[in-house]
Each structure stands twice: as structure tokens, then as C-alpha cells.
Design a protein around this motif. Structure first.
Motif, PDB file in Angstrom:
ATOM      1  N   HIS A  46      23.416 -18.478   7.564  1.00 26.41           N
ATOM      2  CA  HIS A  46      24.401 -19.141   8.445  1.00 26.41           C
ATOM      3  C   HIS A  46      23.662 -19.975   9.499  1.00 26.41           C
ATOM      4  CE1 HIS A  46      27.275 -15.529   7.598  1.00 26.41           C
ATOM      5  NE2 HIS A  46      27.074 -16.292   6.545  1.00 26.41           N
ATOM      6  N   GLU A  83      31.255 -13.258   7.127  1.00 32.02           N
ATOM      7  CA  GLU A  83      31.413 -12.487   8.367  1.00 32.02           C
ATOM      8  C   GLU A  83      32.273 -11.250   8.123  1.00 32.02           C
ATOM      9  OE1 GLU A  83      29.846 -12.622  11.212  1.00 32.02           O
ATOM     10  OE2 GLU A  83      28.720 -14.306  10.400  1.00 32.02           O
ATOM     11  N   GLU A 109      22.721 -16.335  15.857  1.00 37.28           N
ATOM     12  CA  GLU A 109      22.671 -15.480  14.678  1.00 37.28           C
ATOM     13  C   GLU A 109      21.238 -14.971  14.443  1.00 37.28           C
ATOM     14  OE1 GLU A 109      25.399 -17.930  11.926  1.00 37.28           O
ATOM     15  OE2 GLU A 109      26.321 -15.975  12.132  1.00 37.28           O
ATOM     16  N   HIS A 133      31.365 -19.187   5.699  1.00 35.44           N
ATOM     17  CA  HIS A 133      30.915 -18.365   6.818  1.00 35.44           C
ATOM     18  C   HIS A 133      31.935 -17.250   7.098  1.00 35.44           C
ATOM     19  CE1 HIS A 133      28.591 -18.488  10.896  1.00 35.44           C
ATOM     20  NE2 HIS A 133      28.777 -17.270  10.464  1.00 35.44           N
ATOM     21  N   GLU A 138      23.156 -13.749   7.773  1.00 34.52           N
ATOM     22  CA  GLU A 138      23.082 -14.396   9.092  1.00 34.52           C
ATOM     23  C   GLU A 138      21.979 -15.459   9.128  1.00 34.52           C
ATOM     24  OE1 GLU A 138      25.675 -14.086  10.416  1.00 34.52           O
ATOM     25  OE2 GLU A 138      26.035 -12.333  11.638  1.00 34.52           O
TER      26      GLU A 138
HETATM   27 FE   LIG Z   1      27.257 -15.496  10.641  1.00 34.82          FE
END
Ligand SMILES: [Fe+2]
Ligand SMILES: [Fe+2]
Length: 276
Positions: free
Chosen positions: A69, A153, A36, A149, A66
Motif C-alpha cells: 500500500h 484493510e 503504513e 486497499h 501494508e
Molecule cells: Fe494499508
């Protein structure tokens, strides 16, 4: 997000009590911190070329999401390493692989790869949100991680694609690049999962592993049933928004972050992070 992945919160086999399913998800997680970060850099490289203010704002959102994450999966991977799975080694290997990609290919290829992998994550996470049967096999804190997540996304699934098109990326590169991306992605996943199973003394439990493999890749398997959505990528006029997830997202945003949301209490505010 204030997740707690310590051993007393996350069982060793946190997916369905099953070593194969668990190591598959751990192998996936091992790709996220470096992967990521690679996405962030690929998109950020082109930020100054984007003039559309809406897309510019979406890029900032994409980078923020991102990056978070990356950190959350790093925290999970560290906890799995403490449990003896050596995810740190996998993480280093992903870093090495991506450094070679960056070294030997131009930035437009990094962006095409990012758009391809974002298609993967969008299709996979849409399934997790739609078909709760799969995500309900995850233990609670891991389920929280993947719900959060998955929602994000789907929130940003058009961004890398739109940046790619805005900077002149064409159909031929994006369609043809999906093929090596898919081969490398699954080669890495299988390699990593085999290492995790071996480390755990589970690699030669053939029946158990075949059953797990069938659950994921067999006829009507969790991933094989996503092939039609995956193949949409190859349509010349494809756009990620064609997989309409607006209603699904609104439902989950409320369920996770509404007044009594599942994850509302886990949002870290600056005051929570300050020492007393
Ligand atoms: Fe992600
Ligand atoms: Fe993403």
C-alpha cells in the motif's frame, strides 16, 4: 499492482470533479507511505514475542500488504506532485512527525497508535465497500486503488489489535490513546488539505469548500455517519471482528480478483516485471 496514475489517466480533480473532495483524498493519501511504514515497524517490533502460529502468519501478511500500500500510494503521490500539488512536502512532514513519535514514546505506544489507526481505516474502508455511492465518485484508476486497499484493510483489520493484546497491551491505553490519535489525525488532515487547496488557488473559494466540508463532516456526512462504528472502539470488550465484513469481503474478492475480476489483469507477476 500495476496502477497507472499518469495525468492522462487521472483527472486533476479526480473525485467528482471537485477540488475540495479531491484534496481531502489526496491529503489522506499523503499520510500512507510513511504512515503504513510506521505500522509495519510497530508490528514487526513485536513479531518475535508472538507464539501463536496463526497470528505469526497474519503478521507476515499484514507487513506484505501494508508495504505494498505504501508503494502504491507513493506512486500516486508522485503523480499528484507532478500535477503541482507538492504532496512530496506533505510526505516529508509526515515522516518528520512520526520520527518524533518514535523518538519520544515507547514501542507499545506505536503499537497502540497503529491499532487505533487500523480501526479508522477498517471503518472507513468498510463504508467504501458497502456504500458504493462514495467510491463511484472517484475516477476509475483511483477507484481501483481504493477498492484494492479497502479489501486488504478489511482482510487484516484484526492483526495489529491482536498483536497489541498478545503482548499485554491493555484497555486503558488503547481507549485513551484513541483521543490524541483522533486529534492529531484530523489536525494533520486539515492542515495538509488547506496547503493543497492554497497551492491550487482554491483555499478562499468559501462556498465550494463549505459544501465539500458539509459533504464529508456535516450531518449525514460521509465521515460523520461513521461515528457510531468509531465509538465501538471504546467498548471494553471490543474486537475488530465484531464488525463482521466476511460476506462483504468475499463478494469484493471475487469482483476484483475472480476470473474476470476488475483488477485481475493489474496483478504484477515476476515475469511481467522482467525486462525483455
Ligand atoms: Fe494499508
Ligand atoms: Fe492496514
Amino acid at each position: 499492482m500495476d496502477f497507472d496514475f499518469s495525468a492522462d489517466r487521472v483527472p486533476r480533480y479526480y473525485v467528482d470533479g471537485n477540488p475540495f473532495k479531491t484534496t481531502f483524498v489526496t491529503a489522506l493519501s499523503s499520510l500512507f507511505p510513511e504512515g503504513e511504514f510506521f505500522f509495519v515497524e510497530a508490528v514487526r517490533h513485536y513479531r518475535n514475542r508472538i507464539t501463536d502460529p496463526v497470528l505469526k502468519a497474519q503478521i507476515s501478511g499484514f507487513i506484505g500488504q501494508e508495504a505494498l500500500h505504501s508503494l502504491a500510494h507513493k506512486a500516486f503521490n508522485d503523480a499528484a506532485t507532478v500535477q503541482g500539488f507538492q504532496v512530496d512536502k506533505l510526505d516529508r512532514d509526515v515522516g518528520f512527525l512520526l520520527r518524533q513519535v518514535k523518538r519520544f514514546t515507547p514501542p507499545i505506544v506505536h503499537l497502540a497508535a497503529t491499532a487505533c489507526l487500523e480501526h479508522y481505516t477498517a471503518v472507513f474502508t468498510e463504508m467504501l465497500l458497502k456504500d458504493e455511492e462514495v467510491i463511484n465518485t472517484f475516477s476509475p484508476e483511483i477507484r481501483n486503488l481504493y477498492l484494492w486497499h479497502s479489501v486488504e484493510e478489511n482482510e487484516h483489520k484484526t492483526v495489529a489489535f491482536d498483536v497489541y493484546e498478545a503482548v499485554g497491551g491493555g484497555y486503558l491505553l488503547r481507549a485513551s490513546f484513541m483521543i490524541p490519535t483522533t486529534i492529531v489525525f484530523f489536525a494533520v488532515i486539515f492542515w495538509f488539505q488547506a496547503r493543497l487547496l492554497a497551492k491550487d488557488g482554491q483555499l478562499f473559494k468559501v462556498r465550494q469548500n463549505l459544501k465539500g466540508f458539509n459533504y464529508i463532516f456535516g450531518r449525514k456526512g460521509v465521515l460523520s455517519s461513521l461515528i457510531p462504528q468509531y465509538l465501538d472502539w471504546f467498548k471494553p470488550n471490543f474486537h475488530p471482528s465484531h464488525h463482521d465484513t466476511d460476506a462483504l469481503l468475499a463478494t469484493w474478492q471475487e469482483k476484483l480478483f475472480g476470473e474476470d475480476g476488475l483488477l485481475t489483469a493489474k496483478i504484477m507477476t515476476p515475469s511481467k516485471k522482467l525486462p525483455h
